[in-house]
Design a protein around this motif. Sequence first.
Motif, PDB file in Angstrom:
ATOM      1  N   MET A 103      -6.222  -2.552  -3.230  1.00  0.00           N
ATOM      2  CA  MET A 103      -5.807  -1.882  -2.002  1.00  0.00           C
ATOM      3  C   MET A 103      -5.603  -0.386  -2.233  1.00  0.00           C
ATOM      4  O   MET A 103      -5.936   0.433  -1.361  1.00  0.00           O
ATOM      5  CB  MET A 103      -4.518  -2.498  -1.466  1.00  0.00           C
ATOM      6  CG  MET A 103      -4.070  -1.947  -0.120  1.00  0.00           C
ATOM      7  SD  MET A 103      -5.363  -2.018   1.153  1.00  0.00           S
ATOM      8  CE  MET A 103      -5.651  -3.786   1.252  1.00  0.00           C
ATOM      9  N   ALA A 104      -5.089  -0.019  -3.406  1.00  0.00           N
ATOM     10  CA  ALA A 104      -4.968   1.407  -3.731  1.00  0.00           C
ATOM     11  C   ALA A 104      -6.341   2.063  -3.711  1.00  0.00           C
ATOM     12  O   ALA A 104      -6.513   3.173  -3.188  1.00  0.00           O
ATOM     13  CB  ALA A 104      -4.308   1.583  -5.096  1.00  0.00           C
ATOM     14  N   GLY A 105      -7.351   1.375  -4.282  1.00  0.00           N
ATOM     15  CA  GLY A 105      -8.709   1.903  -4.269  1.00  0.00           C
ATOM     16  C   GLY A 105      -9.267   2.053  -2.870  1.00  0.00           C
ATOM     17  O   GLY A 105      -9.920   3.055  -2.539  1.00  0.00           O
ATOM     18  N   VAL A 106      -9.022   1.051  -2.022  1.00  0.00           N
ATOM     19  CA  VAL A 106      -9.513   1.112  -0.636  1.00  0.00           C
ATOM     20  C   VAL A 106      -8.876   2.280   0.109  1.00  0.00           C
ATOM     21  O   VAL A 106      -9.559   3.049   0.812  1.00  0.00           O
ATOM     22  CB  VAL A 106      -9.215  -0.215   0.088  1.00  0.00           C
ATOM     23  CG1 VAL A 106      -9.536  -0.093   1.580  1.00  0.00           C
ATOM     24  CG2 VAL A 106     -10.023  -1.353  -0.527  1.00  0.00           C
ATOM     25  N   LEU A 107      -7.575   2.463  -0.025  1.00  0.00           N
ATOM     26  CA  LEU A 107      -6.882   3.552   0.663  1.00  0.00           C
ATOM     27  C   LEU A 107      -7.346   4.922   0.172  1.00  0.00           C
ATOM     28  O   LEU A 107      -7.420   5.874   0.951  1.00  0.00           O
ATOM     29  CB  LEU A 107      -5.373   3.410   0.466  1.00  0.00           C
ATOM     30  CG  LEU A 107      -4.711   2.195   1.125  1.00  0.00           C
ATOM     31  CD1 LEU A 107      -3.265   2.059   0.674  1.00  0.00           C
ATOM     32  CD2 LEU A 107      -4.779   2.302   2.652  1.00  0.00           C
ATOM     33  N   LEU A 108      -7.665   5.022  -1.107  1.00  0.00           N
ATOM     34  CA  LEU A 108      -8.127   6.292  -1.656  1.00  0.00           C
ATOM     35  C   LEU A 108      -9.491   6.702  -1.126  1.00  0.00           C
ATOM     36  O   LEU A 108      -9.834   7.888  -1.119  1.00  0.00           O
ATOM     37  CB  LEU A 108      -8.176   6.202  -3.187  1.00  0.00           C
ATOM     38  CG  LEU A 108      -6.845   6.256  -3.927  1.00  0.00           C
ATOM     39  CD1 LEU A 108      -7.026   5.803  -5.372  1.00  0.00           C
ATOM     40  CD2 LEU A 108      -6.259   7.670  -3.894  1.00  0.00           C
ATOM     41  N   VAL A 150       0.274   4.651  -3.633  1.00  0.00           N
ATOM     42  CA  VAL A 150       0.161   3.254  -4.069  1.00  0.00           C
ATOM     43  C   VAL A 150      -0.389   3.194  -5.493  1.00  0.00           C
ATOM     44  O   VAL A 150       0.113   2.441  -6.340  1.00  0.00           O
ATOM     45  CB  VAL A 150      -0.738   2.452  -3.101  1.00  0.00           C
ATOM     46  CG1 VAL A 150      -0.974   1.041  -3.635  1.00  0.00           C
ATOM     47  CG2 VAL A 150      -0.101   2.385  -1.713  1.00  0.00           C
ATOM     48  N   ALA A 151      -1.423   4.001  -5.781  1.00  0.00           N
ATOM     49  CA  ALA A 151      -1.993   4.018  -7.129  1.00  0.00           C
ATOM     50  C   ALA A 151      -0.951   4.463  -8.150  1.00  0.00           C
ATOM     51  O   ALA A 151      -0.851   3.894  -9.248  1.00  0.00           O
ATOM     52  CB  ALA A 151      -3.213   4.942  -7.181  1.00  0.00           C
ATOM     53  N   ASP A 183      -0.244  16.475  -0.670  1.00  0.00           N
ATOM     54  CA  ASP A 183       0.483  16.509   0.599  1.00  0.00           C
ATOM     55  C   ASP A 183       1.984  16.589   0.350  1.00  0.00           C
ATOM     56  O   ASP A 183       2.785  16.016   1.088  1.00  0.00           O
ATOM     57  CB  ASP A 183       0.156  15.246   1.420  1.00  0.00           C
ATOM     58  CG  ASP A 183      -0.694  15.580   2.635  1.00  0.00           C
ATOM     59  OD1 ASP A 183      -0.728  16.759   3.018  1.00  0.00           O
ATOM     60  OD2 ASP A 183      -1.313  14.668   3.203  1.00  0.00           O
ATOM     61  N   PHE A 184       2.359  17.285  -0.702  1.00  0.00           N
ATOM     62  CA  PHE A 184       3.761  17.320  -1.142  1.00  0.00           C
ATOM     63  C   PHE A 184       4.706  17.783  -0.035  1.00  0.00           C
ATOM     64  O   PHE A 184       5.740  17.147   0.232  1.00  0.00           O
ATOM     65  CB  PHE A 184       3.896  18.231  -2.369  1.00  0.00           C
ATOM     66  CG  PHE A 184       5.308  18.388  -2.850  1.00  0.00           C
ATOM     67  CD1 PHE A 184       5.946  17.376  -3.558  1.00  0.00           C
ATOM     68  CD2 PHE A 184       6.010  19.561  -2.588  1.00  0.00           C
ATOM     69  CE1 PHE A 184       7.243  17.518  -3.997  1.00  0.00           C
ATOM     70  CE2 PHE A 184       7.318  19.720  -3.025  1.00  0.00           C
ATOM     71  CZ  PHE A 184       7.936  18.696  -3.738  1.00  0.00           C
ATOM     72  N   THR A 186      -6.259   8.114   4.699  1.00  0.00           N
ATOM     73  CA  THR A 186      -5.296   7.271   3.971  1.00  0.00           C
ATOM     74  C   THR A 186      -5.201   7.651   2.495  1.00  0.00           C
ATOM     75  O   THR A 186      -4.591   6.924   1.715  1.00  0.00           O
ATOM     76  CB  THR A 186      -5.705   5.788   4.079  1.00  0.00           C
ATOM     77  OG1 THR A 186      -7.044   5.615   3.571  1.00  0.00           O
ATOM     78  CG2 THR A 186      -5.644   5.303   5.508  1.00  0.00           C
ATOM     79  N   ARG A 187      -5.810   8.782   2.111  1.00  0.00           N
ATOM     80  CA  ARG A 187      -5.875   9.149   0.689  1.00  0.00           C
ATOM     81  C   ARG A 187      -4.493   9.427   0.108  1.00  0.00           C
ATOM     82  O   ARG A 187      -4.207   9.070  -1.031  1.00  0.00           O
ATOM     83  CB  ARG A 187      -6.791  10.344   0.505  1.00  0.00           C
ATOM     84  CG  ARG A 187      -7.092  10.668  -0.952  1.00  0.00           C
ATOM     85  CD  ARG A 187      -8.328  11.528  -1.042  1.00  0.00           C
ATOM     86  NE  ARG A 187      -9.503  10.779  -0.605  1.00  0.00           N
ATOM     87  CZ  ARG A 187     -10.667  11.335  -0.299  1.00  0.00           C
ATOM     88  NH1 ARG A 187     -10.799  12.652  -0.356  1.00  0.00           N
ATOM     89  NH2 ARG A 187     -11.690  10.593   0.078  1.00  0.00           N
TER      90      ARG A 187
END
Length: 432
Positions: free
Chosen positions: A183-188, A200-201, A237-238, A193-194
């Motif tokens: 899921m971390a890979g998909v969001l990235l 998540v990663a 996005d800090f 959603t990056r």
Amino acid sequence: MQQFAQTTHWNFGQKLAFRFISVFFALFIFPFPLNIIPGINEIVEPYNDLWSWMVSWVGSNILGIEQTITLVFTGSGDKLYDWVQNFIILCLTLIIGIVWTILDRKRPNYEKLKQWFVLFLTYYLVYFMFVYGIIKLFYLQFVPPNLERLMQTFGQASPMRLIWTFMGFSESYTMFSGFSETMAGVLLMFRRTRTLGGLVAFGVMLNVFMMNMSYDVPVKLFSAQLMLMGLYIACLDFKRLMNFFIFNKTVGPSIHKPLFKSKTGQIILLAIQVVLIGYIIINQVMVSMEGRERYGSEREKPAFYGVYNVETYISNSDTIPPLTTDSVRWEHMLVDYPAFTSIIKMDGRLQRYNSKIDTVNQKFVFTLPSDTVNQYELYYKLKDKDIRLSGILQGDTINVDLKYYPLENFALLNRGFNWVNEVPYNRYNYDH
């Protein structure tokens, strides 16, 4: 437009940080993705050879390491080679960063280079999130405890063997871990959603890193680097994250500039990304499906699969008593894999024999892994599930009576899941 204007002119600290971070990660990542594409991965061999030479030279002439440092693939990512290579990467990052700063002082920003770098970094992280995630979804990186592990004590296990057994016991937890990484890979993969994917990663890899550190798993360097990559992507996005989570301020949408102004360029870039991700997913799924049948939970079980306790052991007409100091007498025979049979001696030592089971002529054919020429034939007789073996093994005439041990006696296998527990089932099964 105001936010975009603020990012067009970077201060000295921003430019300095980007130079060092981008150089460090680029040195660590390259030659990805060339090294994963079939047919062209051989072109990076000269680059790998250069690294081997540098590691050897720096280790010997700068770090004073006397032993020969060679790249041998052992499954460990914390070899001496890897530590020296990372030392070189840090040194090169410092040198290149300083030279870059001196030669390129007047550039106002690195907006376009940063976009490409973030895309490059992101897809490297996506690749490994899918690699590690999918293999767990197929219940392969950690497999169910085999018979050897069931018969060996916790005290005999290394910390890494302990964590592999812990993870492998539970298919649901292993698959959950794989789902989190996938899921971390998909969001990235998606710009919208990056940031969430980076968070998540980072969280997933922080847990992996701590497990590696706590259980001496030799992937400490690599897991730390993947963790830092996730953190870096999230920290792009800090300010927005701080405003949302800490300062409770209204946060507007982030502004993304496309890498190409033309539609054609955008379509070509999208097509390359789709092909790369499609190849990664399809290849990893196919490899995992094959591995699941070859050594995973769906692997072939041999005839007489199970655990056998030795009741009588006769060697050269002498009955050998079951003394715990005896390094010759068998205590258990484990028939777990078609290609080999495991023997646990009375002193706890493990001996593996390459083996074939001939059910027509009723015999086991043993060979030593270090000597596949000499074959030893042990004929068997069955009584229910019990076995009597007779033959010559490594020059000794042996007769062994083996009693089948029901796998249901292992609490680790038969406890299962229970919603209702009147008392904690925290125990050790002493039934032998």
